[in-house]
Design a protein around this motif. Structure first.
Motif, mmCIF file in Angstrom:
data_model
loop_
_atom_site.group_PDB
_atom_site.id
_atom_site.type_symbol
_atom_site.label_atom_id
_atom_site.label_comp_id
_atom_site.label_asym_id
_atom_site.label_seq_id
_atom_site.Cartn_x
_atom_site.Cartn_y
_atom_site.Cartn_z
ATOM 1 N N GLU A 307 43.879 41.738 46.853
ATOM 2 C CA GLU A 307 44.085 41.812 45.417
ATOM 3 C C GLU A 307 44.771 40.536 44.943
ATOM 4 O OE1 GLU A 307 44.828 44.642 47.306
ATOM 5 O OE2 GLU A 307 46.744 43.961 48.060
ATOM 6 N N VAL A 308 44.475 40.162 43.713
ATOM 7 C CA VAL A 308 45.101 38.980 43.127
ATOM 8 C C VAL A 308 45.836 39.411 41.865
ATOM 9 C CG1 VAL A 308 43.401 37.392 44.067
ATOM 10 C CG2 VAL A 308 43.037 38.340 41.797
ATOM 11 N N THR A 309 46.931 38.740 41.584
ATOM 12 C CA THR A 309 47.730 39.055 40.397
ATOM 13 C C THR A 309 47.077 38.460 39.149
ATOM 14 O OG1 THR A 309 49.064 37.040 40.581
ATOM 15 C CG2 THR A 309 49.827 38.980 41.802
ATOM 16 N N GLY A 310 47.578 38.871 37.996
ATOM 17 C CA GLY A 310 47.057 38.319 36.754
ATOM 18 C C GLY A 310 47.220 36.815 36.667
ATOM 19 N N ASN A 311 48.308 36.299 37.233
ATOM 20 C CA ASN A 311 48.532 34.855 37.213
ATOM 21 C C ASN A 311 47.561 34.103 38.109
ATOM 22 O OD1 ASN A 311 50.711 35.138 35.481
ATOM 23 N ND2 ASN A 311 52.203 35.331 37.154
ATOM 24 N N TYR A 312 46.915 34.809 39.001
ATOM 25 C CA TYR A 312 46.020 34.170 39.974
ATOM 26 C C TYR A 312 44.546 34.373 39.625
ATOM 27 C CZ TYR A 312 45.971 31.941 44.608
ATOM 28 O OH TYR A 312 45.864 31.042 45.656
ATOM 29 N N SER A 313 44.270 35.191 38.607
ATOM 30 C CA SER A 313 42.888 35.435 38.200
ATOM 31 C C SER A 313 42.553 34.629 36.955
ATOM 32 C CB SER A 313 42.665 36.929 37.933
ATOM 33 O OG SER A 313 43.198 37.289 36.664
ATOM 34 N N ASN A 314 41.269 34.520 36.670
ATOM 35 C CA ASN A 314 40.874 33.722 35.505
ATOM 36 C C ASN A 314 40.970 34.514 34.197
ATOM 37 O OD1 ASN A 314 38.585 35.441 35.797
ATOM 38 N ND2 ASN A 314 37.278 33.891 34.815
ATOM 39 N N THR A 315 41.232 35.816 34.304
ATOM 40 C CA THR A 315 41.304 36.649 33.094
ATOM 41 C C THR A 315 42.728 36.941 32.663
ATOM 42 O OG1 THR A 315 41.309 38.707 34.371
ATOM 43 C CG2 THR A 315 39.156 37.791 33.768
ATOM 44 N N GLY A 316 43.688 36.659 33.536
ATOM 45 C CA GLY A 316 45.069 37.008 33.243
ATOM 46 C C GLY A 316 45.409 38.437 33.631
ATOM 47 N N PHE A 317 44.469 39.135 34.267
ATOM 48 C CA PHE A 317 44.695 40.505 34.719
ATOM 49 C C PHE A 317 44.396 40.614 36.225
ATOM 50 C CE2 PHE A 317 43.696 40.954 30.210
ATOM 51 C CZ PHE A 317 44.723 41.789 29.782
ATOM 52 N N PRO A 318 45.077 41.530 36.909
ATOM 53 C CA PRO A 318 44.856 41.677 38.351
ATOM 54 C C PRO A 318 43.436 42.145 38.672
ATOM 55 C CG PRO A 318 46.900 42.752 37.670
ATOM 56 C CD PRO A 318 46.154 42.406 36.423
ATOM 57 N N ILE A 319 42.992 41.810 39.890
ATOM 58 C CA ILE A 319 41.690 42.239 40.404
ATOM 59 C C ILE A 319 41.889 42.702 41.842
ATOM 60 C CG2 ILE A 319 39.251 41.657 40.693
ATOM 61 C CD1 ILE A 319 39.747 39.131 39.036
ATOM 62 N N MET A 320 41.172 43.733 42.239
ATOM 63 C CA MET A 320 41.244 44.264 43.603
ATOM 64 C C MET A 320 39.846 44.362 44.198
ATOM 65 S SD MET A 320 42.222 48.068 44.929
ATOM 66 C CE MET A 320 40.536 48.552 44.640
ATOM 67 N N ALA A 321 39.739 44.099 45.509
ATOM 68 C CA ALA A 321 38.489 44.282 46.244
ATOM 69 C C ALA A 321 38.766 45.110 47.487
ATOM 70 C CB ALA A 321 37.880 42.938 46.635
ATOM 71 N N ASN A 322 37.821 45.984 47.845
ATOM 72 C CA ASN A 322 37.975 46.842 49.021
ATOM 73 C C ASN A 322 36.608 47.158 49.610
ATOM 74 O OD1 ASN A 322 38.694 50.317 49.645
ATOM 75 N ND2 ASN A 322 39.249 48.613 50.957
ATOM 76 N N ASP A 323 36.501 47.069 50.932
ATOM 77 C CA ASP A 323 35.294 47.533 51.615
ATOM 78 C C ASP A 323 35.678 48.115 52.974
ATOM 79 O OD1 ASP A 323 34.338 44.835 53.537
ATOM 80 O OD2 ASP A 323 35.613 44.471 51.797
ATOM 81 N N PRO A 324 35.833 49.454 53.040
ATOM 82 C CA PRO A 324 36.174 50.105 54.301
ATOM 83 C C PRO A 324 35.007 50.075 55.283
ATOM 84 C CG PRO A 324 35.795 51.737 52.591
ATOM 85 C CD PRO A 324 35.747 50.404 51.922
ATOM 86 N N HIS A 325 35.294 49.719 56.524
ATOM 87 C CA HIS A 325 34.267 49.609 57.548
ATOM 88 C C HIS A 325 34.258 50.878 58.398
ATOM 89 C CE1 HIS A 325 35.002 44.973 57.319
ATOM 90 N NE2 HIS A 325 34.522 45.490 56.185
ATOM 91 N N LEU A 326 33.164 51.597 58.316
ATOM 92 C CA LEU A 326 32.998 52.840 59.057
ATOM 93 C C LEU A 326 31.608 52.866 59.682
ATOM 94 C CD1 LEU A 326 34.482 55.300 56.398
ATOM 95 C CD2 LEU A 326 35.589 54.598 58.521
#
Length: 847
Positions: A307-326
Motif C-alpha cells: 500500500e502507498v500513502t496519499g503523499n506517495y500516490s499521484n492522486t493524494g489518496f492511499p492505494i492498496m494492492a493484494n493478491d493472495p497466492h493459493l
C-alpha cells in the motif's frame, strides 16, 4: 502417505468417478432422467422471480456480465440469506464437499475411500474446534451467529427448491448422494481447514529437528538462517530495527546481536538434549509422514500486498494492492459478490462456505491478506505410557484425555495431553508427539473480525476488527480514504525461555520440537495487540508484506519460529516502490503483473561469468549469449527463463544431493519440502545459492568452486533440454512452464489447460511449480494469484480480477468468466453495476 494428502485424494477420486460416468450419462439419460438437461439450462442465467421459505422481505440479486452478484436487501438477515442461496446455486457441490471435509465426515458420502481424510480432520481437531467456537459465538455474538444461520438457511432454501424441481447438480445423482442440511457448524469447520492450511510451526519444527539432528548447527544455519539472506530493516514488513510502539528487545536489556548469535537448537530453547532429539528421530519421521509430507499442500503459502500513502500516490489518496497466492482450482475458492442492506455495503470475495466478504472493500475502506509465516502451532515431545494411558508432566503421571468419535459405525479414540492431541506415539520409546494449535484453545473469532471489516467506515474500525482476528495469522493490509498500513493480525503463542546469560525473554515458536513433559516450554500468552508487527501511515510512503520476515532483529518478541519464504518477491517489490513516487492505480496493477525474478538477476551474471571463457558447443554458446542479454523477466516467449531454471535445478541437485547422501538425509528426501526444506515452491535454497555464490564462491557448499558447479549444471541442463525439446528455439518458457487448473467437482477432461504461463515462484506475479529434485517437462503450475485487487477508497476506484467464474458447472459460460483477463493482467471495475446479465427477485414464500 500423509493424512493431509487424503484431502486431495478424496477430491480427485470424485473427479475420477465423475469422469468415468460422464460419457455414459449423456448416452443413457435424456431430459426426463436425473434432470441433467434442466441443470444445463440453468447455466444460462435469466431474469426470474423466486419464492423462498424463510426470507423475511424481498431481495434483488443483479448478476453483471463479469460474474459479480450484487445482492440488495432490506435487512442484513435477508442479505446473508440471499448470499447463501446464490452461493448454493453457483457452488452447491463445492460448498458441501468443503463442509464435510471440515466436519471429518466425507465417509458419509464416499465410505471407506475417504476414511483417512476424516480421521485426519479429527486428529487435527477441525470438528472439535468448530463446535467449541460455534457455541462461544452463539453465546457471546448472537447477532453474528444469526448471520451465519441466515447464510445456512439460504443454502438450505436452494437445496429444497432444487430437489423439488429435480435440478440438483448432476454429480449428486451420479454419485448416489444427497445434499445435507447446511448449518453454521460447516462454515466454521471449513474455516478451521483453511486456518490449518495456512498455519506454521508444527511441521516446520519437525522438519528442522530432522535436519538439525543429521547436519548439525553450522550446516543447518547455512541453509536455514534465522533470517533469510538479503534481509535488512528496509526489506522487513515492519521497517526499521524491529522497534514497535517504543518497545524492542533492548527494552529487556537484551542485545539483539547477542540474542541472534545463540544456538536456538540447544536445550535452553527447547528443553531437550541432542541425545533425546536423536532418539526421537523415528517419532519425528512418523509425525512428518502423518500430517506434513505433501509436496504441494491443499492450501499453500504465499501472497503479495502493498500500500502507498496519499503523499506517495499521484492522486493524494492511499492505494492498496493484494493478491493472495493459493492453490488454483476451477471453480475457484472465491466467489465475487456485493452485499447491500441498511448500514452495509461491501464488495469483494466470499471464501466459499463462509458468509460475508473476506477480502474486499466498503465505500470508505479496503483490506487484503497475506500470510506472515510465524509459528501459531508447536510440536511437543511427550513421555507417555500407552499401556495405562498416561503421560508424564512436571514429574507426575496424568491420565490422557480421550476424545471418542464414530465413523462408519466404528469407534475411534484420540488421546490428548495438556498440549494437544497425540499425532503419533511409539510404545517402545514411551514417547509421543503432540500438536499444540491456537484454535484448540481459543474460539475462531476470525469470523467476527470479518463481519467487522465488512461494516467498517474508517481506519480505526479496520484496526478494531484486527483485534478479533485469531487464526490463521495474517498480514492485514488496510486502507481508508486518508490512512493506510498493515498489522500482523492474529494470536502468536509466546514461550518464555531463559537464555545462557540467565535473562528471560518471551519468543514465538521454536527451531525444533519442544519438551512437553515440563511446564517451562508451554505458551504463557500471546503477543499483545499493540506490539504486533505493524506499519501504520508509513513515513517512507509505502508498506509491503509478501511473506518476508515481519520484523527485524530488535523486535521485542523474537520470531525464533519464523519460517519465511526467500525475499525474492519482496526485493522486486521494494525496489519498485522505493524508486517510484506519485504512483498511479495503473502502476499498482503493473507491479502485480511484474514477472522479474530478483534471484535470477543475481545468479545469472555469475552463471555467465563462469561460462563465457569455457570451451562450449555451438548450442551451449548460444545459450550463454541468450543469458547474457536477458533482463530476468519470465514471459512465455522467452528462452532465457528455461535455460536459467533448468541450470538452477541442476545446481540445487549438485549442491544438495551430496550433503543429503553424506549425512543420511536422502532417505527422508520426500519429507523435506516447503519453506523449511530443500525442495518445494519457494524454498530458501535459491536465496542461499545466490548469497554464497556472491559472497563465498569457494564455499564448501560448492565443493570449493561455484564455477565448477555452474559449468557442470549448465551442461547438464543444455543436454537435457536438447534431448527433450530439440533446437533451442523450442525452449520457450511457455512450452516448459504451463498452467493447469483442476476442476475439483467436475470432469477431469474439462480441466483448464495446460496453457503457457508467465512468471515463476520468485516473481511478484507468481506461478509456482513443484521441484522435488527430478527434472521434468513441462513444469505444471497449480498455485498463484487466486485473485488480484487494487483499491483506493479516497478516489472511489476499485479494480479486481480472478482466475475463474462464479459457477461450478463446466457447461456454463459462468465457469471461467474472468480467466482470460486474469491471464492477460486485465482488470474489471469492482463496484458499479455495469452490463446487467440477469436480475433475480427473491420473495418470501406466499408473498
Amino acid at each position: 502417505m500423509s493424512k493431509k494428502s487424503y484431502i486431495l485424494i478424496a477430491i480427485f477420486l470424485v473427479i475420477l468417478i465423475f469422469a468415468s460416468y460422464i460419457g455414459q450419462m449423456f448416452y443413457l439419460f435424456g431430459p426426463s432422467k436425473l434432470s441433467i438437461w434442466p441443470y444445463s439450462y440453468t447455466s444460462k442465467l435469466k431474469n426470474q422471480t423466486i419464492y423462498l421459505q424463510g426470507l423475511k422481505s424481498p431481495v434483488k440479486i443483479i448478476i453483471d456480465n463479469t460474474g459479480v452478484a450484487h445482492i440488495i436487501a432490506n435487512n442484513t438477515y435477508d442479505a446473508f440469506f440471499a448470499e447463501g442461496y446464490y452461493t448454493a446455486y453457483m457452488r452447491l457441490f463445492q460448498l458441501e464437499l468443503f463442509g464435510l471435509t471440515g466436519a471429518g465426515n466425507l465417509s458419509s458420502w464416499f465410505g471407506n475411500v475417504t476414511l483417512n481424510t476424516d480421521l485426519y480432520a479429527h486428529y487435527v481437531g477441525f470438528p472439535q474446534n468448530a463446535n467449541f467456537s460455534l457455541e462461544y459465538i452463539k453465546q457471546n455474538y448472537p447477532v453474528i451467529y444469526s448471520y451465519l444461520q441466515a447464510y445456512s438457511n439460504g443454502i438450505n432454501a436452494y437445496i429444497a427448491r432444487a430437489e423439488s424441481l429435480h435440478e440438483l447438480p448432476p454429480i449428486f445423482y451420479l454419485l448416489g448422494i444427497k445434499p445435507y442440511n447446511f448449518t453454521p457448524f460447516y462454515s466454521i469447520a471449513w474455516g478451521e481447514v483453511m486456518s490449518w492450511g495456512l498455519a506454521k510451526g508444527f511441521c516446520d519444527e519437525l522438519r528442522l529437528s530432522l535436519i538439525y539432528t543429521h547436519l548439525g548447527y553450522n550446516i543447518t544455519q547455512e541453509f536455514f538462517p534465522y533470517y533469510p539472506y538479503y534481509t535488512n530493516g528496509s526489506i522487513t514488513a515492519m521497517p526499521g530495527n524491529g522497534t514497535v510502539n517504543g518497545l524492542n528487545l533492548q527494552s529487556f536489556n537484551i542485545s539483539p546481536s547477542y540474542f541472534w548469535s545463540l544456538n536456538f537448537y540447544d536445550s535452553f530453547a527447547n528443553g531437550l538434549s541432542n541425545e533425546t532429539l536423536h532418539k526421537a528421530i523415528p517419532l519425528i519421521v512418523s509425525s512428518l509422514n502423518e500430517v506434513c509430507s505433501d509436496p504441494l499442500s491443499f492450501i499453500d503459502l504465499g501472497s503479495n500486498e502493498w500500500e502507498v500513502t496519499g503523499n506517495y500516490s499521484n492522486t493524494g489518496f492511499p492505494i492498496m494492492a493484494n493478491d493472495p497466492h493459493l492453490t488454483l482450482y476451477d471453480p475457484s475458492l472465491w466467489l465475487p459478490i456485493q452485499i447491500v442492506s441498511p448500514g452495509l455495503n461491501v464488495t469483494g470475495y466470499e471464501l466459499v462456505g463462509e458468509p460475508g466478504v473476506l477480502i474486499g472493500h466498503t465505500e470508505y475502506t479496503a483490506w487484503g491478506l497475506t500470510t506472515p509465516l510465524g509459528a501459531s502451532s508447536n510440536a511437543y515431545l511427550e513421555i507417555v505410557n500407552m499401556d495405562n494411558k498416561s503421560y508424564l508432566y512436571d514429574g507426575n503421571w496424568l491420565p490422557l484425555r480421550q476424545y471418542n468419535f464414530t465413523i462408519l459405525n466404528k469407534k475411534y479414540t484420540i488421546y490428548y495431553t495438556n498440549n494437544g492431541p497425540l499425532i503419533s506415539y511409539n510404545k517402545s520409546l514411551n514417547m509421543g508427539i503432540s500438536l499444540y494449535w491456537v484454535n484448540q484453545y481459543y474460539p475462531f473469532l476470525t469470523i467476527v473480525s470479518e463481519f467487522l471489516l465488512d461494516n467498517s467506515t474508517n481506519f480505526a474500525q479496520l484496526l478494531n476488527a484486527a483485534k478479533y482476528w485469531v487464526e490463521p495469522t495474517q498480514n492485514l493490509a488496510m486502507v481508508s480514504k486518508n490512512e493506510t498500513g498493515f498489522i500482523t493480525a492474529g494470536l502468536y503463542p509466546l514461550i518464555r525461555i531463559t537464555l545462557p546469560n540467565n535473562k528471560s525473554i518471551e519468543v514465538v515458536g521454536s527451531r525444533t520440537i519442544l519438551n512437553g513433559s515440563i511446564q517451562n516450554y508451554e505458551p504463557v500468552g500471546y503477543i499483545p495487540f499493540n506490539y504486533l508487527p505493524q506499519s501504520i501511515n508509513p513515513s517512507r510512503g509505502f508498506a509491503f508484506a509478501p511473506n518476508q520476515p515481519t520484523a527485524y532483529l530488535d523486535y521485542p518478541y523474537p520470531f525464533i519460529g519464523g519460517y519465511w519464504v526467500s525475499n525474492g518477491r519482496a526485493l522486486t517489490i521494494y525496489r519498485y516502490l522505493n524508486s517510484h513516487k506519485n504512483i498511479t492505480i495503473q502502476e499498482m496493477e503493473s507491479l502485480q503483473s511484474n514477472v522479474t525474478d530478483s534471484w535470477a538477476s543475481i545468479i545469472t551474471p555469475i552463471m555467465v561469468s563462469c561460462l563465457e571463457n569455457q570451451s562450449l558447443s555451438n548450442i551451449s554458446e548460444k545459450g550463454v549469449s541468450i543469458l547474457s542479454t536477458w533482463n530476468y523477466t519470465f514471459y512465455q516467449n522467452e528462452v532465457a527463463p528455461t535455460i536459467y531454471t533448468y541450470t538452477l535445478f541442476n545446481i540445487i541437485n549438485n549442491v544438495i544431493n551430496p550433503i543429503l547422501n553424506q549425512y543420511g538425509l536422502n532417505q527422508y528426501k520426500n519429507l523435506l519440502t516447503g519453506t523449511v526444506g530443500f525442495y518445494g515452491t519457494d524454498t530458501l535454497i535459491t536465496s542461499d545459492i545466490a548469497y554464497f555464490a556472491t559472497h563465498n564462491p569457494s564455499s564448501p557448499l560448492f565443493n570449493g568452486s561455484v564455477c565448477k558447479i555452474v559449468n557442470t549444471s549448465y551442461n547438464q541442463a543444455i543436454n537435457y533440454l536438447y534431448e527433450k525439446l530439440g533446437n533451442i528455439s523450442n525452449w520457450e518458457w511457455g512450452k516448459t512452464h504451463v498452467l493447469e487448473l483442476v476442476n475439483p467437482a467436475g470432469i477431469s477432461s474439462l480441466n483448464y489447460g495446460p496453457v503457457p504461463i508467465w512468471g515463476d515462484g520468485f516473481t511478484p506475479s507468481a506461478a509456482y511449480f513443484v521441484f522435488n529434485g527430478t527434472l521434468y517437462i513441462p513444469l505444471i503450475v497449480s498455485e498463484g494469484p487466486s485473485l488480484r485487487i487494487v483499491s483506493s477508497p479516497g478516489t472511489n476506484q476499485f479494480y479486481s480480477v480472478f482466475p475463474g467464474g462464479p459457477g461450478e458447472n463446466p457447461a456454463s459460460p459462468w465457469f471461467e468468466t474472468q480467466l482470460n483477463s486474469w491471464l492477460n493482467f486485465k482488470y474489471y471495475p469492482f463496484s458499479p453495476i455495469v452490463n446487467i446479465n440477469a436480475t433475480w427477485y427473491l420473495l418470501p414464500k406466499g408473498g
